[in-house]
Design an enzyme around this catalytic site. Structure first.
Site, PDB file in Angstrom:
ATOM      1  N   LYS A  41      -3.519   3.082  -2.443  1.00 19.57           N
ATOM      2  CA  LYS A  41      -4.659   3.960  -2.666  1.00 19.57           C
ATOM      3  C   LYS A  41      -4.324   5.327  -2.072  1.00 19.57           C
ATOM      4  CE  LYS A  41      -8.357   0.495  -2.686  1.00 19.57           C
ATOM      5  NZ  LYS A  41      -7.509  -0.690  -2.798  1.00 19.57           N
TER       6      LYS A  41
ATOM      7  N   MET B   1      -8.202   8.782   8.985  1.00 20.57           N
ATOM      8  CA  MET B   1      -8.673   9.229   7.666  1.00 20.57           C
ATOM      9  C   MET B   1      -9.673  10.364   7.768  1.00 20.57           C
ATOM     10  SD  MET B   1      -8.941   5.528   5.740  1.00 20.57           S
ATOM     11  CE  MET B   1      -9.548   4.614   7.157  1.00 20.57           C
TER      12      MET B   1
ATOM     13  N   ASP C  41       0.816  -1.210   0.000  1.00 19.26           N
ATOM     14  CA  ASP C  41       0.000   0.000   0.000  1.00 19.26           C
ATOM     15  C   ASP C  41       0.850   1.260   0.000  1.00 19.26           C
ATOM     16  OD1 ASP C  41      -2.405  -1.276  -0.109  1.00 19.26           O
ATOM     17  OD2 ASP C  41      -2.812  -1.188   2.034  1.00 19.26           O
TER      18      ASP C  41
END
Length: 498
Positions: free
Chosen positions: A58, A167, A36
């Site tokens: 991502k 996030m 990632d």
């Protein structure tokens, strides 16, 4: 064909120090690595050189690999019989999107294993000195992602003592507004940490009333937010920073010989990138060393100026079906404590170590007359130490030089180290020999170069410094004690003066 298997591995909060033992083992055995965006580049150095690395990270606001393609990659490589590591930041089962990948693996009858990691939700507060629970200030805490704030039960969240938000950087203003709307006091402390445990770490502390203005126009990705009265405890519980915290140091050393130095620097808080700048290999032929070993009793002294000389000399001794007893009548002189420690592994103690840890000091401080003495000097094939040989010979010794090993320049500049240099992410480059400087310069020139103006050049001693001046046109740090421990101390002193 070997049966393939996929390991969904948690990489932890970022720093390689917080990787689990199991995860470390799997990375060292990986044939395919699918990783990632938030995975620390240092972790990529742990896989074998032949491992196929695939970046599927991502990244918010940027194009990324669709989940269905990631699923297909896992299945395809597993079915080819590969040992696949799917490396995810934090813990795979905490906002790790594992469900889709496991579903695809099970549908294809692929073997898999999930390996836990330390989530940033737990590691970040701890590393900042913020306890998530406290007998008075926090009886409970909640962890949630604010990626889609409209979907959250803000009324319930506002009643919880301590909140850890992942996030949520792009929605900070809305998070504050929702908590205020549902009864959270604007005086509630908040800490926001970006890139925790890495050299890029940055922390903002405030309260809900002022945090939005304080972080205006600052990129809050990726961040961990801690909201609650426990944030106040950071003042008392935060550990004192280590002297090299926040510094990234590039080590140029021989392949397989940098881990000890890395540990010294990491103990002082540094982030270390290891870059093999020299390869130590056997000599072109063993003829001269074999002849010397066959006639060892003719020699009065054996001089060993490096751990490499010790290792290759005794390796060849064993090849001739001999051991340390073969040199029972020969005195041994070594340069430096590290060389002495290498000798100790063979059950031997040196008869002489010069007070200065440089080879040329041997002749100046030799403990006895060298007149008519025969000296065996196993050394690097490509030469060097001419002054030492001249000085010993001038004192009456017969010096027999034999090639015990040779040093070569690696074929390519390590890509991770090169990227860090070209991005300006390196604070210090260390050199422990003149040859590492020469080969580093050669590799960097071939790779297109990098701006070293703001990089500190650290040298282990005068000879290495001279080469740094010649090729890199500067040297900022020189160890006063010509050892790796001495170089570490010199770097710490430099950091303290910044």
């Amino acid at each position: 064909m070997t049966e393939g298997k996929v390991y969904l591995v948690g990489a932890g909060p970022g720093n390689v120090d917080y990787l689990t033992v199991r995860s470390h083992q799997l990375l060292q055995q990986a044939q395919v690595l699918i990783y990632d965006a938030l995975v620390d580049s240092q972790l990529l150095q742990l896989v074998p050189p032949e491992c196929h690395k695939i970046d599927v990270g991502k990244r918010g606001g940027k194009s990324s690999t669709p989940q269905i393609e990631i699923n297909q990659l896992l299945v395809e490589h597993c079915q080819l019989g590969k040992q696949v590591v799917r490396l995810k930041s934090g813990d795979p089962f905490i906002f790790g999107r594992c469900t889709a990948e496991i579903t695809a693996l099970k549908a294809a009858n692929c073997n898999f294993e999930v390996v836990p990691g330390i989530s940033s939700a737990l590691a970040a507060p701890l590393l900042l000195g913020i306890p998530l629970t406290d007998p008075v200030l926090s009886r409970c805490f909640a962890v949630f992602t604010a990626h889609e704030p409209d979907e959250l039960d803000w009324e319930s969240l506002a009643r919880i003592d301590t909140l850890v938000v992942l996030m949520g950087g792009q929605h900070l203003a809305e998070i504050v507004a929702q908590l205020e709307r549902h009864g959270k006091s604007l005086n509630t402390p908040i800490a926001i940490a970006r890139w925790v445990s890495s050299p890029k770490q940055r922390v903002w502390t405030s309260d809900l009333a002022h945090i939005v203005a304080q972080t205006k126009e600052i990129s809050l990705t990726p961040v961990v937010m801690i909201i609650g009265e426990v944030v106040k405890l950071r003042t008392y519980l935060q550990p004192s920073p280590l002297p090299l915290a926040g510094k990234t140091i590039l080590i140029t050393r021989a392949m397989g010989q940098s881990s000890g130095f890395s540990n010294l620097l990491q103990q002082q808080g540094a982030t270390v990138i290891e870059m093999p700048a020299i390869a130590i290999v056997p000599p072109t032929n063993w003829e001269a060393l074999d002849r010397a070993i066959a006639n060892l009793l003719e020699y009065d002294w054996l001089i060993l100026t490096s751990a490499n000389a010790v290792e290759y000399f005794f390796e060849r001794l064993a090849n001739q079906n001999k051991d340390a007893r073969a040199i029972a009548g020969v005195k041994i002189a070594v340069v430096g404590e590290k060389t002495a420690q290498s000798l100790k592994q063979y059950g031997l103690k040196p008869d002489f170590i010069p007070p200065e840890f440089v080879a040329d000091a041997i002749a100046r401080h030799f403990p006895e007359s060298l007149k008519a003495k025969k000296v065996l000097f196993p050394r690097v094939e490509s030469g060097g130490r001419e002054v030492l040989v001249q000085q010993l010979s001038a004192k009456g010794a017969e010096v027999v030089e034999v090639a015990a090993y040779q040093s070569k320049c690696p074929e390519n500049f390590d890509p991770i180290a090169l990227e860090a240099l070209q991005k300006g992410a390196v604070d210090v480059i260390t050199f422990a020999s003149s040859k590492t400087v020469k080969y580093f310069h050669q590799l960097l020139t071939a790779a297109g170069g990098a701006n070293l103006d703001r990089v500190c050049i650290a040298s282990i001693g005068p000879q290495t410094s001279k080469t740094c001046q010649q090729l890199l046109e500067k040297v900022d740090i020189e160890a006063t004690e010509y050892t790796l421990e001495g170089l570490t101390k010199a770097i710490v002193y430099w950091a303290d003066e910044q």
